[in-house]
Scaffold this motif. Structure first.
Motif, PDB file in Angstrom:
ATOM      1  N   ARG A  88       0.823  -1.208   0.000  1.00 38.82           N
ATOM      2  CA  ARG A  88       0.000   0.000   0.000  1.00 38.82           C
ATOM      3  C   ARG A  88       0.859   1.260   0.000  1.00 38.82           C
ATOM      4  O   ARG A  88       0.633   2.178  -0.795  1.00 38.82           O
ATOM      5  N   GLY A 235      -6.051 -13.091   4.637  1.00 41.63           N
ATOM      6  CA  GLY A 235      -7.262 -12.374   5.041  1.00 41.63           C
ATOM      7  C   GLY A 235      -6.947 -11.007   5.637  1.00 41.63           C
ATOM      8  O   GLY A 235      -7.623 -10.013   5.339  1.00 41.63           O
ATOM      9  N   PHE A 236      -5.906 -10.956   6.459  1.00 42.34           N
ATOM     10  CA  PHE A 236      -5.506  -9.682   7.061  1.00 42.34           C
ATOM     11  C   PHE A 236      -5.045  -8.702   5.988  1.00 42.34           C
ATOM     12  O   PHE A 236      -5.402  -7.515   6.011  1.00 42.34           O
ATOM     13  N   TYR A 238      -5.892  -8.692   2.814  1.00 46.87           N
ATOM     14  CA  TYR A 238      -7.039  -8.256   2.010  1.00 46.87           C
ATOM     15  C   TYR A 238      -7.873  -7.230   2.769  1.00 46.87           C
ATOM     16  O   TYR A 238      -8.370  -6.252   2.190  1.00 46.87           O
ATOM     17  N   TRP A 239      -7.995  -7.414   4.065  1.00 46.64           N
ATOM     18  CA  TRP A 239      -8.744  -6.485   4.901  1.00 46.64           C
ATOM     19  C   TRP A 239      -8.087  -5.103   4.909  1.00 46.64           C
ATOM     20  O   TRP A 239      -8.751  -4.067   4.881  1.00 46.64           O
ATOM     21  N   GLN A 240      -6.757  -5.106   4.873  1.00 46.73           N
ATOM     22  CA  GLN A 240      -6.031  -3.851   4.954  1.00 46.73           C
ATOM     23  C   GLN A 240      -5.866  -3.168   3.594  1.00 46.73           C
ATOM     24  O   GLN A 240      -5.985  -1.937   3.494  1.00 46.73           O
ATOM     25  N   GLY A 242      -6.934  -4.695   0.234  1.00 46.20           N
ATOM     26  CA  GLY A 242      -7.625  -5.264  -0.912  1.00 46.20           C
ATOM     27  C   GLY A 242      -6.734  -6.226  -1.677  1.00 46.20           C
ATOM     28  O   GLY A 242      -5.975  -6.994  -1.078  1.00 46.20           O
ATOM     29  N   ASP A 243      -6.785  -6.178  -3.007  1.00 46.95           N
ATOM     30  CA  ASP A 243      -6.006  -7.130  -3.809  1.00 46.95           C
ATOM     31  C   ASP A 243      -4.601  -6.626  -4.131  1.00 46.95           C
ATOM     32  O   ASP A 243      -3.904  -7.204  -4.978  1.00 46.95           O
TER      33      ASP A 243
END
Length: 423
Positions: A88, A235-236, A238-240, A242-243
């Motif tokens: 990110r 999962g973590f 993706y939660w933070q 996305g893809d």
């Protein structure tokens, strides 16, 4: 310093390292004695003379700036140190934990040279663990460790460029050592180690999984353990973000050399044109062979325990990656070079030594020549009328032939009836 001057210096160093290898091979009795009496001193001197002192000379005395991927690694390490979130807040083509791993030396010394030193220390730790694993199997283990330290490819790509591909072997080595210690019900530990490796290094380590699943006694158990570790992490992410965590997968589309596609391209182009901007299909075809061949080798050796064949499966997997993946480049040889030295090469056989030396020289020379002549893609045979292109193309062919030789010897080592390890 001009790039040609650097290249000539590399050739001179390669020659010195090659002479050192020849001397080391000729002194088997001496190294066998040192292995029994002075292993730590000998290994330590090898590290100081062949890694630490050259690092001091290159980066502190001559004051050269780190090259290769190190500037990009330093960018990631700085961002990770500043608290950035991988993918990110900064680009990364590695697994999510990698940037935070390489930020550790930057906390001590905020300089890209610290990352190179970190890579050297990681490589030396993996080499020491490899030596300790093979020590009881061969009286030549210490000699092989010194030969590895003298190999031009490792010297240039790790000491000078700070490449991290040897970490792949380090991860496989940990799994192998675990299966040696725990010969039954090893799937839980192996699965945890494998999942952690996928979170730490690169997604390409997944290439080994199909062969591993064929070789273990309880493949479903291994997968469940990996899922228990990996799915919460995914999962973590993706939660933070996305893809965005799929960023490492998107780094596999650039066509590189040397590999089977790069040397066969003049003939492929006779049949259909390859669009370099849309080369994903080529890599998917290469991926099928990269996965299928090690899996086939594992199937042929399914009667053997995993701890007998895991090093060979690892070598087969990553040499297949270099043969069949159109995005594979010469530096990737570092991933399995250490394993090849200990597992495949018989220094009593001249041809084995010649192949090992040829592979190392080619790995150093071919990428430089390819870049120096503007990275040509041989789309037609007529291009080979250029002497520079022809020379570089022949280097690629020799490289690929070395890869196929390693694959053949690995197949024989894994599949054929086991021979006692000679002293």
């Amino acid at each position: 310093m001009p790039i040609l001057t650097i290249f000539y210096i590399k050739l001179f160093i390669n020659l010195g390292l090659t002479l050192g290898i020849v001397w080391t091979i000729s002194r088997s009795d001496l190294f066998s004695k040192w292995q029994q009496e002075n292993e730590k001193l000998t290994f330590g001197l090898g590290f100081v003379l062949l890694r630490l002192i050259p690092w001091i000379g290159i980066f502190l005395i001559i004051n050269e700036d780190p090259r290769g991927d190190i500037p990009f690694f330093f960018y990631k390490a700085e961002a990770a140190k500043a608290g950035g979130f991988v993918y990110r807040d900064f680009w990364s083509y590695h697994a999510p934990l990698y940037a935070y791993m390489i930020s550790l030396p930057v906390w001590i010394w905020h300089n890209p040279r610290s990352i190179v030193l970190f890579m050297i220390l990681m490589e030396s730790g993996i080499l020491w663990l490899t030596y300790r694993t093979y020590k009881n199997r061969s009286t030549r283990a210490l000699q092989l460790a010194m030969i590895y330290l003298l190999l031009p490819a490792g010297f240039m790509y790790i000491l000078v460029d700070g490449q991290e591909e040897v970490w792949f072997w380090g991860a496989a080595l940990l799994i192998w050592r675990y299966t040696l210690q725990k010969t039954v019900d090893y799937e839980v530990g192996a699965g945890m180690l494998y999942a952690l490796a996928l979170l730490t290094i690169k997604v390409t380590f997944i290439f080994l999984l199909p062969a591993l699943l064929i070789s273990v006694k309880k493949p479903v158990k291994l997968l469940l353990v990996m899922a228990a570790v990996g799915l919460p992490a995914v999962g973590f992410l993706y939660w933070q973000i996305g893809d965005l965590f799929l960023m490492p997968i998107r780094h596999t589309e650039q066509l590189m050399t040397p590999n089977l596609f790069s040397v066969s391209r003049p003939f492929v182009e006779m049949i259909f044109h390859v669009d370099e901007q849309k080369s994903t299909l080529i890599n998917w075809v290469g991926l099928l062979f990269t996965v299928f061949i090690p899996a086939y080798i594992a199937f042929k050796a399914r009667h053997k325990h995993l701890n007998q064949i895991l090093p060979g499966l690892f070598i087969a997997c990553f040499v297949c990656m270099m043969i069949f993946q159109a995005s594979a480049m010469g530096a990737y040889v570092i991933a399995y070079l250490m394993a090849v030295v200990f597992e495949i090469i018989d220094i009593r056989k001249s041809f084995h030594v010649i192949i090992l030396l040829a592979l190392n020289w080619l790995t150093v020379v071919q990428p430089f020549v390819w870049v120096y002549i503007k990275q040509p893609a041989y789309k037609s045979l007529s291009m080979l009328g250029n002497p520079s292109f022809l020379f570089e193309y022949l280097l690629q062919i020799l490289n690929v032939l070395c890869f196929f030789w390693i694959l053949r010897e690995t197949y024989r080592k894994v599949v054929l009836p086991e021979n006692p390890v000679s002293a």
